[in-house]
Design an enzyme around this catalytic site. Structure first.
Site, PDB file in Angstrom:
ATOM      1  N   GLU A   1       1.256  -1.193   0.318  1.00 16.46           N
ATOM      2  CA  GLU A   1      -0.330  -0.125   0.191  1.00 16.46           C
ATOM      3  C   GLU A   1       0.798   0.914  -0.068  1.00 16.46           C
ATOM      4  O   GLU A   1       0.741   2.619  -0.557  1.00 16.46           O
ATOM      5  CB  GLU A   1      -1.046  -0.414   0.768  1.00 16.46           C
ATOM      6  CG  GLU A   1      -2.428  -0.808   0.861  1.00 16.46           C
ATOM      7  CD  GLU A   1      -1.726  -1.728   2.136  1.00 16.46           C
ATOM      8  OE1 GLU A   1      -0.735  -2.781   2.234  1.00 16.46           O
ATOM      9  OE2 GLU A   1      -2.547  -3.441   1.709  1.00 16.46           O
TER      10      GLU A   1
ATOM     11  N   PHE B   1     -11.730  -7.248  13.747  1.00 15.67           N
ATOM     12  CA  PHE B   1     -10.828  -8.133  12.741  1.00 15.67           C
ATOM     13  C   PHE B   1     -10.268  -6.442  11.605  1.00 15.67           C
ATOM     14  O   PHE B   1     -11.174  -6.379  11.018  1.00 15.67           O
ATOM     15  CB  PHE B   1     -11.259  -9.001  12.372  1.00 15.67           C
ATOM     16  CG  PHE B   1     -10.002  -9.493  10.667  1.00 15.67           C
ATOM     17  CD1 PHE B   1      -9.053  -9.920  11.307  1.00 15.67           C
ATOM     18  CD2 PHE B   1      -9.811  -9.597   9.886  1.00 15.67           C
ATOM     19  CE1 PHE B   1      -8.091 -10.605  10.570  1.00 15.67           C
ATOM     20  CE2 PHE B   1      -9.452  -9.886   9.062  1.00 15.67           C
ATOM     21  CZ  PHE B   1      -8.649 -10.192   9.411  1.00 15.67           C
ATOM     22  N   GLN B   2      -9.025  -6.508  11.467  1.00 19.44           N
ATOM     23  CA  GLN B   2      -8.337  -5.683  10.512  1.00 19.44           C
ATOM     24  C   GLN B   2      -9.182  -4.103  10.977  1.00 19.44           C
ATOM     25  O   GLN B   2      -9.536  -3.202  10.196  1.00 19.44           O
ATOM     26  CB  GLN B   2      -8.767  -6.213   9.351  1.00 19.44           C
ATOM     27  CG  GLN B   2      -8.036  -6.828   8.626  1.00 19.44           C
ATOM     28  CD  GLN B   2      -7.671  -7.369   6.989  1.00 19.44           C
ATOM     29  OE1 GLN B   2      -8.244  -6.834   6.582  1.00 19.44           O
ATOM     30  NE2 GLN B   2      -6.656  -7.840   6.834  1.00 19.44           N
TER      31      GLN B   2
ATOM     32  N   LYS C   1     -17.777  -0.343   5.547  1.00 16.76           N
ATOM     33  CA  LYS C   1     -17.812  -1.215   4.391  1.00 16.76           C
ATOM     34  C   LYS C   1     -19.337  -1.026   4.181  1.00 16.76           C
ATOM     35  O   LYS C   1     -20.674  -1.753   2.494  1.00 16.76           O
ATOM     36  CB  LYS C   1     -17.215  -3.273   5.109  1.00 16.76           C
ATOM     37  CG  LYS C   1     -17.870  -4.629   3.773  1.00 16.76           C
ATOM     38  CD  LYS C   1     -17.553  -5.267   4.327  1.00 16.76           C
ATOM     39  CE  LYS C   1     -17.640  -6.320   3.096  1.00 16.76           C
ATOM     40  NZ  LYS C   1     -16.898  -7.266   3.728  1.00 16.76           N
TER      41      LYS C   1
ATOM     42  N   MET D   1      24.397   8.386   4.295  1.00 18.65           N
ATOM     43  CA  MET D   1      24.240  10.045   4.207  1.00 18.65           C
ATOM     44  C   MET D   1      24.193   9.638   5.694  1.00 18.65           C
ATOM     45  O   MET D   1      25.013  10.457   6.666  1.00 18.65           O
ATOM     46  CB  MET D   1      22.944  10.439   4.235  1.00 18.65           C
ATOM     47  CG  MET D   1      22.479  11.811   4.817  1.00 18.65           C
ATOM     48  SD  MET D   1      23.984  12.904   3.671  1.00 18.65           S
ATOM     49  CE  MET D   1      23.010  14.113   2.284  1.00 18.65           C
TER      50      MET D   1
END
Lengths: 172, 554
Positions: free
Chosen positions: B42, B104-105, B154, B464
């Site tokens: 993502e 969940f999630q 959802k 760096m």
């Protein structure tokens, strides 16, 4: 210097978190914050008291203005304004000290709102100075608990804080 | 309904990754005309959308699922927020009745992204959806641009409702100022006329507002030298004699000297980042400062401003050009020329050592593409070398994470850049550390057969970090050496891309020529001199005229 900001916000979920989060994220300190409804449905008014120099307050106001749900930010400490805070004080009060305490409360135009065998709850409103003064006096008897609402403020005179443009004078 | 809204906004491409909470959305996408790019993480989806938006100048669109899908976006959103990139991010959320139950999630992504989005929404019902989408596009792409996130449960996605879409609707608490105050612009005209040592310091705002042509006209008309922040490289032609280079920590000596000795600084869409100003108290102490910015909160935030102008840079310069008269800057320009001659850019220490120099590789890329490629970078030494050694000529040709400094940005951003401008040569110049932060996107580029090139300046370390440890921590190279790096050419081959590995200057030139002549993804693993440092350099929190050059250390 102490500043009092009046903030009109859309009454949407999360708006308090947005405002409070902005202060913590940018390292600004809030002394107090209050929120309540206004005469306009869907619009709430927050009053925030904070300590800081001009540059800090300017930056706070600019950052607040960037929040989409914030409709108007004004600094009430730059103009004459009425400021009030409500405080409840639970003070130790034995039978022999009760009348002394009562007298102090009257002087400060407060109210006794609860009495028990050895304590009283006192309600008092005023500006910072007045509230600090009564706390100082009552400490002598033993303060058990204090709760304060934080400052609220209105500009003096007919001038109002509105959502569009600057604070303006009403025609009346 | 969401897809219909995206069609109304003329969205051509979505970057995303499906999951449980966005199944209804992806189902609606199945028959839609809009292209969807499936990245392999993502974070890469946001960076790709960000790269797309920076090139195209319109919002990039991202889809991700709830919970981990949404939290994986966070770095990408913060990157876009810091660099003012317009994005509209749509995340799925668990069903309304499950919100707040640690289901969940589930993750409170509106809460998490509160400080890194311009605005965000949790949609309560289908009726709110069209208005929310329209507002999101409007907010993301106007004023000071930025990412806007919309979290959609959802069950809301599954509801039906009437679709009524109105673009650019007015929002009560949101009214950006575009037109500069005429009185302030008059003061600006006067200040420019009177100035003897003026410098234009332009930032990313010049690119966002499309003001490169106006900037060029102003600088040339008034004979004022220009320094560009990392975010605005390309906004002024790198080969113009008035160009000073980038200022700040790894800026050109002439740019830093000019800012320090200037009597007038004209800051256009820049925000005086600490990497530019160095020690604030000693920054431009002799200068009057004009600051033009669309975001009032930037004006006076870090540096006190003498002439503040809130407005769109392009509109303000246009207004200014109607009235402005050049001052006498000839002595000043001569002085600057002397600095430029005395302090040229180092092409690397000990160039005769036979080792491959990163500066050489970048100059070769510049030569072979005529400076016309679209360059993305990651973060670290290679990023600074690109900023110094590649000659950017046009706006929107250099994409880099300037504000947040996100390693892993460059490669996915190149995917977005390629989609935004398919005809351009797109090259991601990266380091071995950064590349590994989103290396999985090789699958995405192979899948789409995107014609983009990755040049890994491989020094086997976090260059760096290693440089700072060498200079400021007595060479204690704590955790900055990347033992166990793979052969990036073979990794590329394993994914199905072309891989090349080079360790000399001649090989590098040949590989670059080959890569540019074939279509499709190519990775060139350049084994460069690991001891090479980025110079010039200003130590952190030192005034920018206290410069360490590579020569001092030779």
């Amino acid at each position: 210097m102490k500043h009092v900001l009046a903030i009109l916000v859309e009454n949407k979920s999360g708006v308090l978190a947005r405002v409070a989060g902005l202060f913590s994220r940018r390292g600004f300190n809030i002394d107090s914050i209050t929120v309540g409804e206004t005469t306009e449905p869907g619009i709430s008014r927050m009053t925030i008291t904070l300590e800081g120099d001009e540059a800090v307050v300017e930056q706070v106001m600019k950052q607040l203005n960037k929040l989409i749900n914030v409709l108007k930010v004004s600094n009430l400490s730059q103009e004459p304004a009425v400021m009030r805070e409500l405080m409840l004080i639970k003070v130790r009060a034995e039978p022999h000290t009760r009348s002394d305490i009562q007298q102090i409360v009257e002087t400060f135009r407060g109210k006794v709102v609860d009495v028990s065998l050895n304590s009283m709850i006192i309600e008092v409103t005023g500006n910072d100075e007045k509230l600090e003064a009564i706390v100082l006096l009552l400490q002598h008897y033993g303060i058990r608990e204090i709760v304060r609402t934080g400052n609220i403020a209105l500009l003096r005179g007919a001038k109002v804080t509105r959502e569009n443009g600057e604070a303006r004078r009403s025609k009346g | 309904m969401i897809i219909a809204a995206l069609e109304h906004e003329q969205v051509e491409v979505i970057f995303g990754y499906p999951g449980g909470a966005v199944l209804p959305l992806y189902d609606a996408l199945y028959h839609a005309q809009i292209k969807h790019i499936l990245t392999r993480h993502e974070q890469a989806a946001v960076h790709a959308a960000d790269g797309y938006a920076r090139v195209k100048g319109k919002p990039g669109v991202v889809f991700a699922t709830s919970g981990p899908g949404a939290t994986n976006l966070v770095t990408g959103i913060a990157t876009a927020y810091m660099d003012s990139v317009p994005l509209v991010i749509i995340t799925g959320q668990v069903a309304t009745k499950l919100i707040g139950t640690d289901s969940f999630q589930e993750a409170d992504i509106t809460g998490i992204t509160l400080p890194i989005t311009k605005h965000n929404y949790l949609v309560g019902s289908i009726e709110e959806l069209p208005v929310t989408l329209a507002e999101a596009f409007y907010i993301a792409s106007t004023g000071r641009c930025g990412p806007v996130l919309i979290d959609i449960p959802k069950d809301v996605m599954e509801q039906e409702g009437t679709f009524c879409y109105e673009r650019n609707r007015e929002i009560p608490g949101y009214r950006p100022t575009y037109v500069g105050h005429p009185g302030q612009i008059n003061r600006m005209v006067k200040a420019i006329k009177e100035a003897r040592r003026p410098v234009i310091f332009a930032g990313g705002g010049v690119i966002r507002s499309g003001a490169a042509a106006e900037l060029r006209e102003l600088a040339i008309k008034c004979r004022i030298p220009v320094t560009l922040s990392l975010m605005s490289l390309g906004a002024f032609p790198g080969d113009n004699p008035l160009f000073l280079g980038m200022p700040g920590m790894h800026g050109m000596v002439a740019a830093n000297f000019a800012l320090t000795e200037a009597d007038l600084i004209i800051a256009l869409g820049a925000r005086f980042d600490d990497r530019v100003t160095g020690k604030l108290e000693q920054f431009a102490s002799e200068a009057k400062i004009i600051h033009v910015d669309i975001d009032p909160a930037e004006i006076g935030k870090n540096v006190p401003i003498d002439i503040p102008i809130v407005g769109d840079v392009k509109q303000v310069i246009r207004e200014l050009l109607k009235r402005v008269q050049p001052g006498d800057t000839s002595d000043w320009l001569q002085r600057i020329e002397e600095w430029q001659a005395r302090y040229p850019l180092s092409e690397g220490t000990a160039p005769s050592s036979g080792k491959l120099k990163p500066q050489f590789v970048i100059r070769e890329i510049n030569r072979l593409t005529g400076g016309k490629a679209l360059i993305t970078t990651d973060v670290g030494q290679h990023q600074m070398w690109v900023a110094q050694h590649y000659c950017f000529r046009e706006p929107r040709t250099f994409l880099t994470s300037g504000g947040l400094g996100t390693m892993g940005y460059g490669f996915p951003a190149a995917i977005g850049a390629k989609l935004a401008s398919p005809a351009s040569t797109v090259i991601c110049i990266t380091g071995d550390g950064s590349f590994q932060m989103n290396i999985q996107e090789l699958a995405t580029v192979v899948c789409g057969n995107y014609d983009l090139k990755v040049v890994v300046l491989n020094n086997g370390c976090l260059g760096m970090v290693r440089q700072w440890q060498e200079l400021f921590f007595e060479k204690r190279y704590s955790q900055s050496l990347l033992h166990g790096n793979p052969d990036f050419a073979r990794v590329a081959e394993a994914f199905g891309a072309t891989g090349l590995r080079v360790s000399t200057a001649d090989e590098a030139t040949a590989a670059l020529e080959k890569a540019l002549s074939v279509r499709g993804p190519v990775v060139i693993d350049c084994l460069i001199d690991p001891a090479e440092n980025v110079y010039p350099m200003v130590a952190p929190n030192r005034p920018i005229n206290e410069i360490i050059t590579g020569r001092d250390l030779e």
